[in-house]
Design a protein around this motif. Structure first.
Motif, mmCIF file in Angstrom:
data_model
loop_
_atom_site.group_PDB
_atom_site.id
_atom_site.type_symbol
_atom_site.label_atom_id
_atom_site.label_comp_id
_atom_site.label_asym_id
_atom_site.label_seq_id
_atom_site.Cartn_x
_atom_site.Cartn_y
_atom_site.Cartn_z
ATOM 1 N N VAL A 62 0.856 -1.187 0.000
ATOM 2 C CA VAL A 62 0.000 0.000 0.000
ATOM 3 C C VAL A 62 0.887 1.230 0.000
ATOM 4 O O VAL A 62 1.868 1.297 0.737
ATOM 5 C CB VAL A 62 -0.922 0.009 1.241
ATOM 6 N N SER A 63 0.572 2.178 -0.860
ATOM 7 C CA SER A 63 1.253 3.470 -0.844
ATOM 8 C C SER A 63 0.203 4.536 -0.613
ATOM 9 O O SER A 63 -0.888 4.455 -1.169
ATOM 10 C CB SER A 63 1.977 3.726 -2.170
ATOM 11 N N LEU A 64 0.532 5.495 0.236
ATOM 12 C CA LEU A 64 -0.503 6.452 0.635
ATOM 13 C C LEU A 64 0.147 7.728 1.151
ATOM 14 O O LEU A 64 1.103 7.674 1.915
ATOM 15 C CB LEU A 64 -1.341 5.799 1.742
ATOM 16 N N ASP A 65 -0.365 8.858 0.704
ATOM 17 C CA ASP A 65 0.054 10.144 1.265
ATOM 18 C C ASP A 65 -1.144 10.775 1.946
ATOM 19 O O ASP A 65 -2.232 10.798 1.380
ATOM 20 C CB ASP A 65 0.547 11.092 0.160
ATOM 21 N N ILE A 66 -0.970 11.234 3.153
ATOM 22 C CA ILE A 66 -2.057 11.926 3.840
ATOM 23 C C ILE A 66 -1.566 13.327 4.182
ATOM 24 O O ILE A 66 -0.505 13.488 4.808
ATOM 25 C CB ILE A 66 -2.484 11.182 5.126
ATOM 26 N N HIS A 67 -2.322 14.331 3.725
ATOM 27 C CA HIS A 67 -1.934 15.720 3.970
ATOM 28 C C HIS A 67 -2.669 16.267 5.168
ATOM 29 O O HIS A 67 -3.678 15.725 5.604
ATOM 30 C CB HIS A 67 -2.226 16.563 2.719
ATOM 31 N N ARG A 68 -2.123 17.349 5.678
ATOM 32 C CA ARG A 68 -2.767 17.995 6.829
ATOM 33 C C ARG A 68 -4.176 18.430 6.472
ATOM 34 O O ARG A 68 -4.423 18.926 5.369
ATOM 35 C CB ARG A 68 -1.953 19.217 7.246
ATOM 36 N N GLY A 69 -5.102 18.229 7.399
ATOM 37 C CA GLY A 69 -6.481 18.673 7.189
ATOM 38 C C GLY A 69 -7.344 17.652 6.482
ATOM 39 O O GLY A 69 -8.526 17.902 6.245
ATOM 40 N N VAL A 88 -18.741 15.625 15.999
ATOM 41 C CA VAL A 88 -17.546 16.068 16.727
ATOM 42 C C VAL A 88 -16.326 15.967 15.812
ATOM 43 O O VAL A 88 -15.507 16.902 15.724
ATOM 44 C CB VAL A 88 -17.337 15.224 18.005
ATOM 45 N N PHE A 89 -16.203 14.829 15.074
ATOM 46 C CA PHE A 89 -15.057 14.663 14.166
ATOM 47 C C PHE A 89 -15.050 15.758 13.095
ATOM 48 O O PHE A 89 -14.011 16.342 12.799
ATOM 49 C CB PHE A 89 -15.107 13.282 13.487
ATOM 50 N N GLN A 90 -16.245 16.043 12.528
ATOM 51 C CA GLN A 90 -16.301 17.067 11.477
ATOM 52 C C GLN A 90 -15.896 18.431 12.026
ATOM 53 O O GLN A 90 -15.174 19.186 11.374
ATOM 54 C CB GLN A 90 -17.708 17.113 10.879
ATOM 55 N N LYS A 91 -16.346 18.721 13.211
ATOM 56 C CA LYS A 91 -16.002 20.003 13.818
ATOM 57 C C LYS A 91 -14.478 20.106 14.000
ATOM 58 O O LYS A 91 -13.865 21.132 13.679
ATOM 59 C CB LYS A 91 -16.704 20.122 15.177
ATOM 60 N N LEU A 92 -13.875 19.000 14.510
ATOM 61 C CA LEU A 92 -12.418 18.996 14.721
ATOM 62 C C LEU A 92 -11.695 19.152 13.392
ATOM 63 O O LEU A 92 -10.710 19.886 13.281
ATOM 64 C CB LEU A 92 -11.982 17.685 15.398
ATOM 65 N N ASN A 93 -12.204 18.435 12.360
ATOM 66 C CA ASN A 93 -11.578 18.496 11.044
ATOM 67 C C ASN A 93 -11.671 19.913 10.475
ATOM 68 O O ASN A 93 -10.718 20.413 9.867
ATOM 69 C CB ASN A 93 -12.231 17.483 10.112
#
Lengths: 402, 259
Positions: free
Chosen positions: B28-35, B190-195
């Protein structure tokens, strides 16, 4: 993790299972209390023996006749009749560093005074006797050298004799009959209590040994000579000098006397007490080990029960060392609390024993420290394996644990 | 664009414990960016949990590289990994995993008792934990024990605990798995608010409607990513909540009318 928060976490974990913690600690409580009580009893007995040995007099050396053989039958020490007043005079004249000396002749006779009679020990001794035995005359006075030389019919009596024969009056100046002979009472000895061998020391009438040998027992030998060395460091040299002198006086005959120091006697007596203390403490120590096994058992259960908690802590950043400390502190807390309560129970129990059974009990401060440290040590030993097991857990497995 | 907070290149995970080696993750290759707000989906045995464990630095890959915030985790020992989890990651579990008989506030304080917060005063720690409980709307329940809280509230306490060390990524493993649909919406809110406040979130779920609250969905099958797409027509928890409340009111009206 900081120490205070680790301590709080451990305390909370123990409080969560109060009953279980108490039962686990009970193992330590019983173990430590048993050690303290047993050592206290042993120490009390030893102290009593030592006090009795000290009451015999200080720096004391005794000369007893040797064994007497007749037709192949050998008597024990004291059976020979070879020790004489002249031996005593020779020792006093020749041996240095002697502070006091008293020959002793013994007999048991019926006495009569004040219309009452009583069977007691009649001991013929010298004027130094109260000094050598560390046994002062309480009222009146001891007979003098002059009275010894003149075979005077005078005596000094012990407390028990006063109680039995002169219950309500001052015995000093009164007359006491030993057999048919009247003896004037010069003084009363201070109470001495029971000897190391359980006999009543105060049940005694002291008369000049010369009078004893000529008038009462009609014997030519003496039962023993008590010598007081000037200083504790003189004891050994005095003993050797006495042995040399008596051997010389026997002119090549087999030595028929025996010289013993108080130290030898004290050692023999306190060795018994020591063996007993060791034995009792050893048995009590076994219960400490059993208590330790109980703690290890409960800590293992606790680690298994809290596998998930350990998993959470590891997942959110606890090092293995943090988990190890947490469980180790819990075990130490458990055992130390048990140990402290055990010390209290042990000290209290010893006091109760001495109060109700009249046993001599001496709570040793050193053993309180040893028990407290020992219980903490048991906690470390028995807590380490469970704590190590907890610290080695894999966070994923621990979190999955149901 | 700044460098991705998570960079995974061709990672594999092979379990050797059984008789036959199990190849759980196969490149698996994956990049996750901030936000970002990502849902990892897949059937049971697809490798999503294994991938999640590796993302969470709880497990190591057999092959490949994983850079978290530029740090190669393969070079770290057990304790350094623990510190990394403590400082850069927040965890939310399916079963909440709060410490029993420990107040909500103390549960939230827990990550700060380890790692770099060691030196902080207990007042600072308390204040920070209360602030995080406020974010999830539970400041008034700070003194409650987990067993005095509902499932949704427990999960919000767990989220507050995940936030308390200001992590680079918040990882949630089936956070709504044990919750009913309404409470799930509450937690997703709650997750959406944090995101929205810029926190990066990766969650595992097998519920499609839950995944629709995220911004990007990854589907795994047999240890490989078979689909990686942004979410069209994303659900908004606040709107959903409003709809549920209206439906409830309507139900009550209907019930009332029957009398």
């Amino acid at each position: 993790m900081r120490f205070t928060s680790t301590l709080l976490v451990a305390l909370r974990a123990l409080r969560r299972n109060t009953m279980r913690s108490m039962l686990t600690a009970l193992g330590m409580i019983i173990g430590v209390a048993a050690v303290i009580t047993m050592v206290s009893i042993g120490n009390g007995a030893k102290a009593q023996v030592e006090a009795q040995v000290a009451a015999m007099g200080q720096n004391l050396i005794t000369v007893m006749p040797g064994s007497f053989s007749s037709g192949g039958s050998r008597g024990g020490y004291g059976s020979s009749t070879s020790l004489t007043p002249e031996d005593a005079d020779a020792i006093l004249a020749d041996v240095k560093n002697i502070d006091g000396l008293s020959p002793e002749v013994r007999a048991r006779k019926q006495i009569l005074a004040n219309g009452l009679n009583w069977s007691t020990n009649i001991n013929g001794v010298g004027p130094d006797y109260p000094y050598v035995r560390n046994w002062p005359v309480a009222s009146g006075s001891m007979f003098t050298d002059q009275e010894v030389k003149s075979l005077a019919k005078v005596c000094v009596i012990g407390k028990t004799v006063v109680d039995q024969v002169f219950p309500n009056e001052d015995p000093i100046g009164q007359t006491l009959r030993i057999g048919n002979l009247p003896f004037r009472i010069l003084g009363v000895l201070s109470p001495k209590g029971f000897s190391l061998f359980g006999s009543d020391e105060d049940d005694v009438v002291l008369i000049p040994y010369t009078s004893h040998m000529r008038r009462v027992s009609r014997q030519t030998n003496i039962s023993m000579i008590r010598i007081q060395a000037a200083e504790p460091e003189n004891i050994a040299s005095v003993k050797i000098a006495v042995e040399d002198l008596l051997t010389q006086r026997r002119r090549g005959r087999e030595p028929d006397f025996n010289v013993r120091t108080q130290e030898e006697l004290a050692n023999a007596a306190s060795a018994n007490a020591k063996t007993m203390t060791g034995l009792l403490a050893g048995i009590a120590g076994v219960s400490l080990i059993v208590g330790g096994i109980g703690i290890m058992n409960i800590m293992l259960v606790s680690v298994t029960e809290r596998t998930r908690e350990i998993g959470i802590r590891l997942a959110i950043g606890a090092h293995g060392r943090d988990v190890l400390t947490q469980f180790l502190i819990e075990a130490i807390l458990l055992s130390s609390l048990g140990g402290l309560i055990g010390v209290a129970v042990g000290v209290g129990g010893s006091q109760l024993l001495s109060h109700y059974n009249g046993w001599p009990v001496l709570v040793p401060t050193m053993w309180i420290g040893i028990s407290a440290a020992g219980s903490a040590f048991v906690g470390i030993i028995s807590g380490f394996y469970p704590a190590y097991k907890a610290a080695q857990l894999d966070p994923i497995d621990a979190l999955r644990y149901e | 664009m700044s460098s991705p907070v998570v960079q995974i290149k061709d990672i594999h995970k092979i379990y050797e414990s059984g008789e036959v080696p199990v190849h759980a993750v196969r490149g698996v290759s994956l990049d996750i960016h901030r936000g970002e707000f990502i849902a990892l989906m897949g059937a049971s045995g697809s490798g999503k949990s294994t991938l999640m464990n590796m993302l969470g630095c709880l497990d190591r890959q057999t092959k490949g590289t994983y850079l978290l915030d530029g740090i190669d985790i393969d070079k770290l020992d057990r304790n350094e990994l623990a510190d990394l989890r403590n400082q850069k990651l927040g965890f939310v579990f399916q079963g909440f995993n709060l410490l029993a008989r420990t107040t909500a506030l103390e549960n939230v304080e827990l990550p700060m008792l380890y790692g770099r917060h060691r030196k902080a005063s207990s007042e600072e720690i308390r204040e920070r934990a209360l602030h995080c409980l406020e974010i999830v709307g539970l400041a008034n329940r700070a003194d409650h024990m987990p067993n005095q809280l509902s499932g949704g509230q427990q999960q919000r306490v767990a989220i507050a605990r995940g936030l308390v060390n200001s992590p680079q990524v918040l990882l949630a493993d089936e956070p709504t798995g044990n919750l009913d649909s309404k409470t799930s919406v509450e937690v997703m809110g709650v997750f959406q608010k944090l995101n929205d406040q810029g926190i990066t979130i990766v969650m595992v779920t097998h519920e499609l409607d839950v995944a629709r609250y995220c911004k990007r969905n990854l589907i795994l099958r047999d240890g490989v990513v078979v689909r990686d797409a942004p979410v069209d027509g994303r659900s908004i928890a606040a709107e959903e909540m409003l709809r549920i409340k209206q439906a409830e009111t309507a139900a009550k009206l209907t019930t009332a009318a029957q009398h």
